[in-house]
Design an enzyme around this catalytic site. Structure first.
Site, PDB file in Angstrom:
ATOM      1  N   ASP A  34       3.451  -1.669  -5.468  1.00  0.00           N
ATOM      2  CA  ASP A  34       2.130  -1.260  -5.954  1.00  0.00           C
ATOM      3  C   ASP A  34       1.420  -2.477  -6.530  1.00  0.00           C
ATOM      4  OD1 ASP A  34      -0.026   0.282  -7.441  1.00  0.00           O
ATOM      5  OD2 ASP A  34       1.212   1.972  -6.845  1.00  0.00           O
ATOM      6  N   ASP A  55       0.480  -5.947  -2.610  1.00  0.00           N
ATOM      7  CA  ASP A  55      -0.878  -5.575  -2.202  1.00  0.00           C
ATOM      8  C   ASP A  55      -0.810  -5.317  -0.703  1.00  0.00           C
ATOM      9  OD1 ASP A  55      -3.466  -5.352  -1.359  1.00  0.00           O
ATOM     10  OD2 ASP A  55      -4.188  -7.178  -2.329  1.00  0.00           O
ATOM     11  N   VAL A  56      -0.908  -4.046  -0.322  1.00  0.00           N
ATOM     12  CA  VAL A  56      -0.676  -3.679   1.085  1.00  0.00           C
ATOM     13  C   VAL A  56      -1.701  -4.289   2.041  1.00  0.00           C
ATOM     14  CG1 VAL A  56       0.538  -1.531   0.521  1.00  0.00           C
ATOM     15  CG2 VAL A  56      -1.951  -1.468   0.927  1.00  0.00           C
ATOM     16  N   ASN A  78       1.972   5.105   1.645  1.00  0.00           N
ATOM     17  CA  ASN A  78       1.266   6.114   0.847  1.00  0.00           C
ATOM     18  C   ASN A  78      -0.003   5.575   0.184  1.00  0.00           C
ATOM     19  OD1 ASN A  78       1.116   8.570  -1.127  1.00  0.00           O
ATOM     20  ND2 ASN A  78       1.291   6.772  -2.444  1.00  0.00           N
ATOM     21  N   TYR A 143     -13.440   7.635   4.776  1.00  0.00           N
ATOM     22  CA  TYR A 143     -12.085   8.150   4.546  1.00  0.00           C
ATOM     23  C   TYR A 143     -11.554   8.842   5.805  1.00  0.00           C
ATOM     24  CZ  TYR A 143      -8.250  10.548   2.091  1.00  0.00           C
ATOM     25  OH  TYR A 143      -7.014  11.010   1.693  1.00  0.00           O
ATOM     26  N   LYS A 147      -8.240   7.904   8.057  1.00  0.00           N
ATOM     27  CA  LYS A 147      -7.101   8.831   8.143  1.00  0.00           C
ATOM     28  C   LYS A 147      -6.858   9.276   9.591  1.00  0.00           C
ATOM     29  CE  LYS A 147      -5.715   8.692   3.888  1.00  0.00           C
ATOM     30  NZ  LYS A 147      -4.395   8.120   3.563  1.00  0.00           N
ATOM     31  N   VAL A 176      -4.498  18.111  -3.225  1.00  0.00           N
ATOM     32  CA  VAL A 176      -3.327  17.918  -4.102  1.00  0.00           C
ATOM     33  C   VAL A 176      -3.813  17.697  -5.534  1.00  0.00           C
ATOM     34  CG1 VAL A 176      -1.222  16.561  -4.449  1.00  0.00           C
ATOM     35  CG2 VAL A 176      -2.189  16.790  -2.143  1.00  0.00           C
ATOM     36  N   THR A 178      -4.121  15.906  -8.711  1.00  0.00           N
ATOM     37  CA  THR A 178      -3.914  14.502  -9.100  1.00  0.00           C
ATOM     38  C   THR A 178      -4.794  14.189 -10.307  1.00  0.00           C
ATOM     39  OG1 THR A 178      -5.669  13.761  -7.637  1.00  0.00           O
ATOM     40  CG2 THR A 178      -3.443  13.654  -6.747  1.00  0.00           C
TER      41      THR A 178
END
Ligand code: NAD
Length: 247
Positions: A34, A55-56, A78, A143, A147, A176, A178
């Site tokens: 993360d 850092d992805v 994720n 988004y 996705k 979800v 959150t």
């Protein structure tokens, strides 16, 4: 999951944290990757996992993270975020940043993980897409685009990596619970509640319910699944929810 090494991105909070906790219950060796170092370290300490700053969106960061894990059996992609609003009001830099995180972040992760998995005879890649990766939503064009891209990438790479015994599947969570909910404007929350009221299961998902699906794809119980898309959405996409008996 005993003996399996699993790297989960974006696991300092939210769904990723729930996945890390679930895998810990099933005795995997867990690495939390993360950008939130303090939070990530706290979560890792609490469940006996390791933390790596990752850092992805950065291929160099992926190479360093993979060098630290030493070997890899499971990768859960994720980390992700969204932005919303009418397209003509969207900020271009924000759009690019979301594409970088949600799309390039997943692709870079798989690119980095494949040699490590192949070296151990195979592995399982779990991509967290969304219901918005299977159906369009107004005002969420960035988004939704990313996705859908994750859904397509999952299928393309399932075909490509099968002969190396690497399975690639996607999970499509619905709405979800959150920390996002607490920050939501009342009007947006009212729209969300209306959508939930139309679902067969009239509540938000708990993050743990998404983690259960991730556990299934990560472990050998899903040994015949690759290129699969698992909806965990309370029936959200089952509808259009018209009842012909209501005229
Ligand atoms: P969240 O915002 O609570 O957590 C995201 C995590 O990703 C954070 O820990 C953050 O620090 C980390 N992160 C952000 N940028 C990063 C980067 N560049 N490198 C590494 N880590 C980074 O998100 P969430 O609600 O738990 O969502 C997790 C995933 O599930 C996302 O891909 C999201 O699109 C998807 N999803 C969420 C929902 C929902 O209702 N929450 C529904 C469907 C799909």
């Amino acid at each position: 999951m005993n003996g399996k090494v699993a790297l989960i991105t974006g696991a300092a909070q939210g769904i990723g944290e729930a996945i890390a906790r679930k895998f810990a219950q099933h005795e995997a060796t867990i690495i939390i990757g993360d950008v939130q170092t303090e939070r990530g370290r706290d979560v890792a300490r609490g469940i006996g996992a390791s933390y790596v700053e990752l850092d992805v969106t950065d291929p160099v960061s992926w190479a360093a993270a993979l060098a630290e894990t030493g070997g890899l059996d499971v990768l859960v992609n994720n980390a992700g975020a969204g932005c919303g609003g009418p397209i003509e009001h969207q900020d271009v830099d924000q759009h690019r940043a979301i594409v970088d995180l949600n799309l390039h972040g997943v692709w870079l992760g798989i690119r980095a993980a494949v040699p490590a998995m192949a070296a151990r005879g195979g592995g399982s890649i779990v991509n967290i897409s969304s219901i918005d990766g299977l159906a369009g939503v107004a005002h969420l064009s960035t988004y939704v685009s990313t996705k859908f891209a994750v859904t397509g990438m999952t299928r393309a790479l399932a075909l490509e990596l099968g002969d190396r015994n690497i399975r690639v599947n996607s999970i499509h969570p619905g709405i979800v619970e959150t920390t996002r909910d607490r920050a939501m404007a009342p009007a947006a929350m009212a729209r969300l509640q209306k959508a939930i009221a139309r679902q067969p299961i009239k509540r938000m998902a708990r993050a743990e319910e998404i983690a259960n699906a991730a556990l299934f794809f990560a472990c050998d119980e899903s040994s015949y699944c690759t290129g699969s898309q698992l909806l965990v959405d309370g029936g959200h996409l089952a509808g259009p929810f018209r009842d012909p008996m209501e005229g």
